[in-house]
Design a protein around this motif. Sequence first.
Motif, PDB file in Angstrom:
ATOM      1  N   LEU A   1       0.814  -1.206   0.000  1.00 32.23           N
ATOM      2  CA  LEU A   1       0.000   0.000   0.000  1.00 32.23           C
ATOM      3  C   LEU A   1       0.852   1.262   0.000  1.00 32.23           C
ATOM      4  CD1 LEU A   1      -2.690  -1.105   2.619  1.00 32.23           C
ATOM      5  CD2 LEU A   1      -2.762  -1.317   0.132  1.00 32.23           C
ATOM      6  N   ASP A   2       1.904   1.281   0.801  1.00 37.84           N
ATOM      7  CA  ASP A   2       2.757   2.463   0.920  1.00 37.84           C
ATOM      8  C   ASP A   2       4.100   2.007   1.498  1.00 37.84           C
ATOM      9  OD1 ASP A   2       3.663   5.034   0.867  1.00 37.84           O
ATOM     10  OD2 ASP A   2       2.016   5.897   2.032  1.00 37.84           O
TER      11      ASP A   2
ATOM     12  N   VAL B   1       2.267  -2.934   4.213  1.00 34.75           N
ATOM     13  CA  VAL B   1       2.005  -4.115   3.397  1.00 34.75           C
ATOM     14  C   VAL B   1       1.001  -5.000   4.124  1.00 34.75           C
ATOM     15  CG1 VAL B   1       3.029  -6.107   2.226  1.00 34.75           C
ATOM     16  CG2 VAL B   1       4.375  -4.018   2.527  1.00 34.75           C
ATOM     17  N   HIS B   2       0.014  -5.491   3.389  1.00 31.77           N
ATOM     18  CA  HIS B   2      -0.949  -6.445   3.933  1.00 31.77           C
ATOM     19  C   HIS B   2      -0.699  -7.812   3.308  1.00 31.77           C
ATOM     20  CE1 HIS B   2      -4.258  -3.535   5.551  1.00 31.77           C
ATOM     21  NE2 HIS B   2      -3.044  -3.251   5.986  1.00 31.77           N
ATOM     22  N   PHE B   3      -0.761  -8.835   4.146  1.00 26.02           N
ATOM     23  CA  PHE B   3      -0.573 -10.216   3.696  1.00 26.02           C
ATOM     24  C   PHE B   3      -1.921 -10.933   3.786  1.00 26.02           C
ATOM     25  CE2 PHE B   3       3.433  -8.751   5.498  1.00 26.02           C
ATOM     26  CZ  PHE B   3       4.316  -9.041   4.474  1.00 26.02           C
ATOM     27  N   TYR B   4      -2.446 -11.293   2.626  1.00 25.68           N
ATOM     28  CA  TYR B   4      -3.749 -11.931   2.554  1.00 25.68           C
ATOM     29  C   TYR B   4      -3.582 -13.440   2.380  1.00 25.68           C
ATOM     30  CZ  TYR B   4      -5.520  -7.209   1.865  1.00 25.68           C
ATOM     31  OH  TYR B   4      -5.814  -5.883   2.024  1.00 25.68           O
TER      32      TYR B   4
ATOM     33  N   LEU C   1      10.625  -8.932   2.288  1.00 27.30           N
ATOM     34  CA  LEU C   1      11.669  -8.639   1.320  1.00 27.30           C
ATOM     35  C   LEU C   1      12.828  -7.894   1.983  1.00 27.30           C
ATOM     36  CD1 LEU C   1       9.502  -7.489  -1.717  1.00 27.30           C
ATOM     37  CD2 LEU C   1      10.352  -9.778  -1.180  1.00 27.30           C
ATOM     38  N   PRO C   2      14.053  -8.137   1.537  1.00 35.64           N
ATOM     39  CA  PRO C   2      15.197  -7.403   2.112  1.00 35.64           C
ATOM     40  C   PRO C   2      15.085  -5.908   1.837  1.00 35.64           C
ATOM     41  CG  PRO C   2      15.922  -9.339   0.875  1.00 35.64           C
ATOM     42  CD  PRO C   2      14.473  -9.159   0.574  1.00 35.64           C
ATOM     43  N   VAL C   3      15.543  -5.110   2.795  1.00 40.60           N
ATOM     44  CA  VAL C   3      15.616  -3.644   2.741  1.00 40.60           C
ATOM     45  C   VAL C   3      14.228  -3.027   2.756  1.00 40.60           C
ATOM     46  CG1 VAL C   3      16.464  -1.635   1.477  1.00 40.60           C
ATOM     47  CG2 VAL C   3      17.802  -3.744   1.501  1.00 40.60           C
ATOM     48  N   LEU C   4      13.300  -3.507   1.936  1.00 38.18           N
ATOM     49  CA  LEU C   4      11.992  -2.880   1.821  1.00 38.18           C
ATOM     50  C   LEU C   4      11.122  -3.095   3.049  1.00 38.18           C
ATOM     51  CD1 LEU C   4      11.112  -3.733  -1.890  1.00 38.18           C
ATOM     52  CD2 LEU C   4      12.087  -1.625  -0.989  1.00 38.18           C
ATOM     53  N   ASP C   5      11.285  -4.219   3.748  1.00 37.11           N
ATOM     54  CA  ASP C   5      10.389  -4.564   4.847  1.00 37.11           C
ATOM     55  C   ASP C   5      11.066  -4.563   6.211  1.00 37.11           C
ATOM     56  OD1 ASP C   5       8.517  -4.921   2.892  1.00 37.11           O
ATOM     57  OD2 ASP C   5       8.685  -7.094   2.827  1.00 37.11           O
ATOM     58  N   SER C   6      12.356  -4.300   6.266  1.00 33.47           N
ATOM     59  CA  SER C   6      13.055  -4.416   7.549  1.00 33.47           C
ATOM     60  C   SER C   6      12.920  -3.181   8.421  1.00 33.47           C
ATOM     61  CB  SER C   6      14.538  -4.695   7.309  1.00 33.47           C
ATOM     62  OG  SER C   6      15.126  -3.632   6.569  1.00 33.47           O
TER      63      SER C   6
ATOM     64  N   SER D   1       3.406  -2.372   9.138  1.00 31.83           N
ATOM     65  CA  SER D   1       3.074  -0.958   9.315  1.00 31.83           C
ATOM     66  C   SER D   1       4.342  -0.178   9.649  1.00 31.83           C
ATOM     67  CB  SER D   1       2.036  -0.780  10.418  1.00 31.83           C
ATOM     68  OG  SER D   1       2.542  -1.221  11.663  1.00 31.83           O
ATOM     69  N   PRO D   2       4.365   1.139   9.374  1.00 31.76           N
ATOM     70  CA  PRO D   2       5.561   1.919   9.709  1.00 31.76           C
ATOM     71  C   PRO D   2       5.818   1.993  11.207  1.00 31.76           C
ATOM     72  CG  PRO D   2       4.198   3.069   8.100  1.00 31.76           C
ATOM     73  CD  PRO D   2       3.396   1.922   8.599  1.00 31.76           C
ATOM     74  N   CYS D   3       4.791   2.283  11.996  1.00 30.39           N
ATOM     75  CA  CYS D   3       4.945   2.441  13.442  1.00 30.39           C
ATOM     76  C   CYS D   3       3.816   1.700  14.147  1.00 30.39           C
ATOM     77  CB  CYS D   3       4.935   3.915  13.851  1.00 30.39           C
ATOM     78  SG  CYS D   3       6.286   4.892  13.147  1.00 30.39           S
TER      79      CYS D   3
END
Length: 596
Positions: A169-170, A174-177, A199-204, A308-310
Amino acid sequence: MAPHNRSYLYKVFVPSYTSRVLVEVLRCRGVEGCPLWLRVRAKAPPLHNSTALDCREHAPCQLTLDLPFWQHWYYVLVEKHPGVPGTVSFQVNVQLTDCSRPSLARPPFLPSSASMNMPHSFGSAGGLALGDSPPPTSPNSTKHPVPIPITSPAGERCWPVRPTLRNELDTFSVHFYIFFGPNVSVPPDRPAVFVINLLPVLDSGGVLNLELRLNVSSLCGENVTVFGCLNHEVPLTSGDNSSVTCETESLAGFLLSVNATASLSRLRIPYPQTGSWYLSLRSLCATEHGFEPCTNVTAEVYLRAYLSPCINDCGIYGQCKLLRTNNYLYAACECKAGWNGWGCTDNAEAFSYGFQLLSTLLLCLSNVMFVPPVAIAVRSHYLLEAAVYIFTMFFSTFYHACDQPGIVVFCIMEYDVLQFCDFLGSLMSVWVTVIAMARLQPMVKQVLYLLGAMLLSMALQMDRHGLWNLLGPSLFALGIMAIAWTARTIRRRHCYPPTWKRWAFYLCPGALIAAAAVLLYAFVETEENYFYIHSIWHLLIAGSVGFLLPPRAKSSRRMGPLPRRKGCGYQLCVNEQEELGLVDPAVASINSICTS
């Protein structure tokens, strides 16, 4: 192993659906007692504290690793004891047990034709890559390795892993369905396993959120508890006890549980490690002897997983911000009003409501000190300066009412607009006051007022919190005032301002108050003492304006008609017709000169 070599290092790739890795040293000869150390470690070469075995004390020399990490390399180190002479020969054998087919154990050097039906490739390690001797052969002495059947304990099977669908989403959102979800059924005889790929870097740099909600109506009155184990890189499904604790000797995970009493459970992992996270759901019934597998109850659970970011958007006492350090992007909460924690939920050092209200009133009501300068400016006919002071007082009051970190907040406009107007009004108040003290010509003063407003707006747009945004215009205005006062002193040959009372009772006190305000703003004010130091700043800067604003300028007297002398005299009268252009001035009669 030659005499001059201390150790040999090998590696083997462990694919998915591997429940056991068996490493053994065979056919050790050359020195009596097999003086070798066998060490195994995942993802990196072994260290002194890695899993190790002394082959002199154990026969056969075997290391068994249950539940190894999937899709990773395992490193095998064969090390010779110090002081052992001669050459040592040995064979290293590694067997990987496929948990989807527990009756079959395969060495990692199977030919490619035998590994086509496996869930993942076993890599490309050859038979001679793990030792100096050829691999074991079948009883009929063929040269092709064959599968080695072993006895698999109960519960060593692995269950199908259900994938999740990723929806970005942003940034860090990210939502996992789950396919055929979000309600999942947990049968009594086997666990339900799901995988979440980060995913590396994008989700850590975000927060991994997991939520379980039990449908109590699906329990049919049974005392059922659904346990969830979230583990990284390998699911933990081998046995009931491990499903409750989510821990083994080499593996640790996160435990969630829901039952009829507590039907909701949440888990948050800030800055999760990337890769595959496996969630194993197992339904167990509580008995007198602990938890046991249920009989005929299929629990229904609502599962929600998202990034989520925070945490909770940092709540009302924080602000979620994206930060970048060394090309790593991550989100973090900036907490206010003394709150701390990942999601600004720790109130151990938080400000009370009374303190928040007091700080707001101090910052807002201290702007009332601008009322006396406004009255003095209006009385001295400095109407433009009075308008600037009113502008400053208004926006400073409502900016500080909107800038509070707690819940005592009141905003009449957007925060950015209020902040810009407050900073601009403060700088313009200093600017117009110093320019008014210079007593320049009206045209020059108006040009400087307009030029200062435009330049200050540009400077604030570049950097609103810079110290030179305040000192720069102030020093420039003081330079203009000094030049004007010096020129006036030289022209009059007398010190300006001329009276000592003006210096003693107005200029010196006002200058000292303004200097104290600047020193407090530049060197004393911090985040901890902002509430009362900035309120003192308001009082001092407004008070200095009241002292420094010059008195009303004396109006220049216009020359009126000369007084009429009494007695005899003559007055030259202009003929009315001549003034209107009706007669020729050359033929004007002598009657145009009349006596008075």
